[in-house]
Enzyme design. Structure first.
Site, short mmCIF file in Angstrom:
data_model
loop_
_atom_site.label_atom_id
_atom_site.label_comp_id
_atom_site.label_asym_id
_atom_site.label_seq_id
_atom_site.Cartn_x
_atom_site.Cartn_y
_atom_site.Cartn_z
N LYS A 231 42.55 62.30 1.13
CA LYS A 231 41.08 62.34 1.19
C LYS A 231 40.57 63.74 1.51
O LYS A 231 41.28 64.60 2.01
CB LYS A 231 40.57 61.29 2.16
CG LYS A 231 40.82 59.88 1.62
CD LYS A 231 39.97 58.82 2.25
CE LYS A 231 40.12 57.52 1.46
NZ LYS A 231 39.35 56.42 2.05
N ARG A 272 47.72 52.96 3.60
CA ARG A 272 47.56 52.93 2.14
C ARG A 272 47.71 54.36 1.62
O ARG A 272 46.92 55.24 1.98
CB ARG A 272 46.17 52.36 1.80
CG ARG A 272 45.87 52.21 0.32
CD ARG A 272 44.49 51.60 0.14
NE ARG A 272 44.16 51.42 -1.26
CZ ARG A 272 43.61 52.33 -2.05
NH1 ARG A 272 43.30 53.53 -1.53
NH2 ARG A 272 43.34 52.08 -3.32
#
Length: 303
Positions: A231, A272
């Protein structure tokens, strides 16, 4: 595309409610069947390639495969329900037939229902039931585990909602409301997983605060899923000192593994990630370390 045949080595042991039962933090491998993901840019958009990628992630140590047909990067445009179904159903079907524990990443009740019929055994809803009012009743009927993420709007405008008094307290409160809504709809509490929603209506500083106080999310009494994979807050942390440009997404896996380790030490149920191999190693090391730490300091379990 022929159905793959392989042993069901990817299916972890289950709790009575259907959730995987970890001896350590679990690893969820990402299978994006999208043309516009920020991190892999359509690399697995073809269903055959997506299935092959999922099988490779199983071999690398994934416990769960998360198949998604809608990009949730900031500014993403939503596909139609028909297009999302076209993307995910053949991949879910093939991977489930191959013995994988398959999650479907969707905000649409119709997609969730069809994916469960195709073999998905978990629904990962980044909207926590807010995007589609039919989702929570469907999940109560379907009886499969459900991930509710903290969410404040669709990707196109979500960052305008990144305003908090205390981000951790506010996220915990809003997740508590989602749990109450889910239970009211008939979803069994032991089938609910919570995700603090890193990067979704969050600034980089908000993400770091949530990671540092993850145990406050876990204190709601449900397993916690952490999705930090590649991210932008990691890219900003690792920006080139000469140019100020963020580290490219495909060069953030080592940082993601570090976050996964730190999340595991705070009791995360699952992480994840895109890079399964290094994360699978990292969480195993963390679990082994944790056994020794708790043996020395009883009463302060890591898991």
């Amino acid at each position: 595309m022929s159905t793959a045949t392989r042993p069901s080595q990817g299916v972890p042991a289950l709790y009575p409610g259907g959730l995987p039962r970890p001896a350590r933090t679990l690893v969820m491998g990402i299978v994006n069947v999208t043309p516009d993901s920020f991190s892999d840019g359509g690399r697995w958009y073809d269903p055959g390639r997506a299935v092959a990628h999922g099988l490779a992630l199983l071999d690398e140590g994934a416990d769960i495969l998360d198949v998604g047909g809608e990009s949730t990067r900031p500014g993403a445009v939503r596909p139609s329900a028909e297009e999302e179904l076209r993307r995910v159903l053949p991949v879910v079907r093939e991977l489930a037939a191959a013995g994988a524990y398959v999650s479907v990443d969707t905000m649409r009740a119709e997609v969730a229902a069809r994916a469960v019929e195709a073999g998905a055994t978990l629904v990962n809803d980044v909207s926590g039931g807010l995007a589609d009012p039919a989702m929570l009743p469907l999940m109560a009927q379907a009886g499969v585990p459900y991930v509710a993420m903290h969410w404040r709007g669709h990707s196109a405008g979500m960052q305008a909602n990144a305003v908090y008094d205390d981000v951790v307290a506010d996220v915990v409160d809003e997740l508590r409301w989602r749990v109450e809504a889910a239970v009211h709809a008939g979803i069994a509490p032991d089938r609910i997983v919570l995700d603090p929603g890193l990067g979704f209506a969050k600034s980089p500083e908000h993400n770091w605060q949530l990671l540092g106080r993850l145990q406050e999310v876990a204190a709601l009494g449900h397993p916690v899923l952490v999705g930090a994979a590649r991210k932008s807050f990691l890219g900003q942390l690792l920006a080139d000192p000469a140019t100020g440009l963020p580290r490219p997404a495909d060069q953030r896996d080592a940082a993601t593994s570090a976050v996964s380790v730190l999340a595991a030490t705070q009791g995360a149920w699952c992480v994840r990630v895109h890079d399964v191999a290094s994360t699978a190693d990292a969480v195993r090391v963390t679990a082994r370390w944790g056994r020794d730490v708790t043996a020395v300091t009883p009463g302060t379990p890591l898991f």
